[in-house]
Design an enzyme around this catalytic site. Sequence first.
Site, PDB file in Angstrom:
ATOM      1  N   SER A 108      43.053 -37.107  58.777  1.00 17.27           N
ATOM      2  CA  SER A 108      43.459 -36.374  57.586  1.00 17.27           C
ATOM      3  C   SER A 108      44.174 -35.095  58.014  1.00 17.27           C
ATOM      4  O   SER A 108      43.737 -34.423  58.966  1.00 17.27           O
ATOM      5  CB  SER A 108      42.241 -36.032  56.720  1.00 17.27           C
ATOM      6  OG  SER A 108      42.638 -35.397  55.520  1.00 17.27           O
ATOM      7  N   GLU A 109      45.265 -34.744  57.310  1.00 22.73           N
ATOM      8  CA  GLU A 109      46.121 -33.633  57.741  1.00 22.73           C
ATOM      9  C   GLU A 109      45.405 -32.289  57.826  1.00 22.73           C
ATOM     10  O   GLU A 109      45.866 -31.381  58.519  1.00 22.73           O
ATOM     11  CB  GLU A 109      47.313 -33.462  56.786  1.00 22.73           C
ATOM     12  CG  GLU A 109      48.197 -34.670  56.637  1.00 22.73           C
ATOM     13  CD  GLU A 109      47.877 -35.441  55.378  1.00 22.73           C
ATOM     14  OE1 GLU A 109      48.695 -35.396  54.439  1.00 22.73           O
ATOM     15  OE2 GLU A 109      46.812 -36.074  55.332  1.00 22.73           O
ATOM     16  N   ASN A 110      44.299 -32.127  57.096  1.00 21.79           N
ATOM     17  CA  ASN A 110      43.615 -30.839  57.128  1.00 21.79           C
ATOM     18  C   ASN A 110      42.731 -30.665  58.359  1.00 21.79           C
ATOM     19  O   ASN A 110      42.061 -29.645  58.496  1.00 21.79           O
ATOM     20  CB  ASN A 110      42.784 -30.630  55.851  1.00 21.79           C
ATOM     21  CG  ASN A 110      41.780 -31.731  55.604  1.00 21.79           C
ATOM     22  OD1 ASN A 110      42.020 -32.888  55.926  1.00 21.79           O
ATOM     23  ND2 ASN A 110      40.643 -31.380  55.032  1.00 21.79           N
ATOM     24  N   SER A 150      46.437 -30.855  63.867  1.00 17.14           N
ATOM     25  CA  SER A 150      46.562 -32.090  63.111  1.00 17.14           C
ATOM     26  C   SER A 150      48.026 -32.509  63.001  1.00 17.14           C
ATOM     27  O   SER A 150      48.374 -33.674  63.198  1.00 17.14           O
ATOM     28  CB  SER A 150      45.962 -31.909  61.710  1.00 17.14           C
ATOM     29  OG  SER A 150      46.105 -33.085  60.948  1.00 17.14           O
TER      30      SER A 150
END
Length: 278
Positions: A108-110, A150
């Site tokens: 996940s990008e976070n 990320s």
Amino acid sequence: ATAAKHVVAEVEEIVEPGQLEPDAIHTPGVFVDKIFKSPKLEKRIERLVLDKGSSGGKEKSPAQLTRERIAARACKEVQNGMYINLGIGIPTLVPAFLPKDVSIELESENGILGVGPYPKEGEQDPDLINAGKETITEALGTSYFSSSQSFGIIRGAHLDMTILGGMQVSRKGDLANWIIPGKMVKGMGGAMDLVGSGSKVLVVMEHNAKGGAHKILDECSLPLTGKGVATKLITEKAVFNFENGNITLEEIAEGLSMEDLKKATGCSFNVVNNLKTF
């Protein structure tokens, strides 16, 4: 905080210099201009999503069945050991249809690698969310890192596949999936980076919009997320492949005629010789 001109940090407690262990500091003081101690700091959950488990005998809606049909077909593109980023919506349904012998790592990008399923009632944690702000759990071996790291994973082409929803897709593989002009959105998020990362881009969406409007077009009318980025498109009616600026039908839904599929599609397409059904 690292990119802002002025940073105000809302904190639960203020301590003296030296009381914090160096390796426990996430944001050095050089990035912080002011500190505000909140008298009552409430961690709110913006998008509470729970694992509802079995439908409990309840009949599923046609829309839900359509979404699950798309997700079930999409999971056949996934291979054991893949590192995958899932967009919100239909992509989040894909893991539920994976065979038990297929194991994947969800990013996940976070800043999470090893995203687990949605939590059960009472197990939700406001600090544990995905990039879409949905509540999640940890998979075995989960790791956390900064958002910058990320995007290093994404831009460094370390992901094998990205599965995204779509509002429109063109016959050349252009994708529009982040905004409808006039509607409020918080931003594109990581979609532009994901489709430009070099990973396979699998688009999953309903074949038509409400009222039967075409979503597969000669040219997208909505703002683009990326040009020529889609590798494959899966809807409840068909599976298309994109290569060298051309769209080719690989599979058609069982019971659907070619004539009806052409009517539901807003552009012409090639057809493979060994057309399959699903």
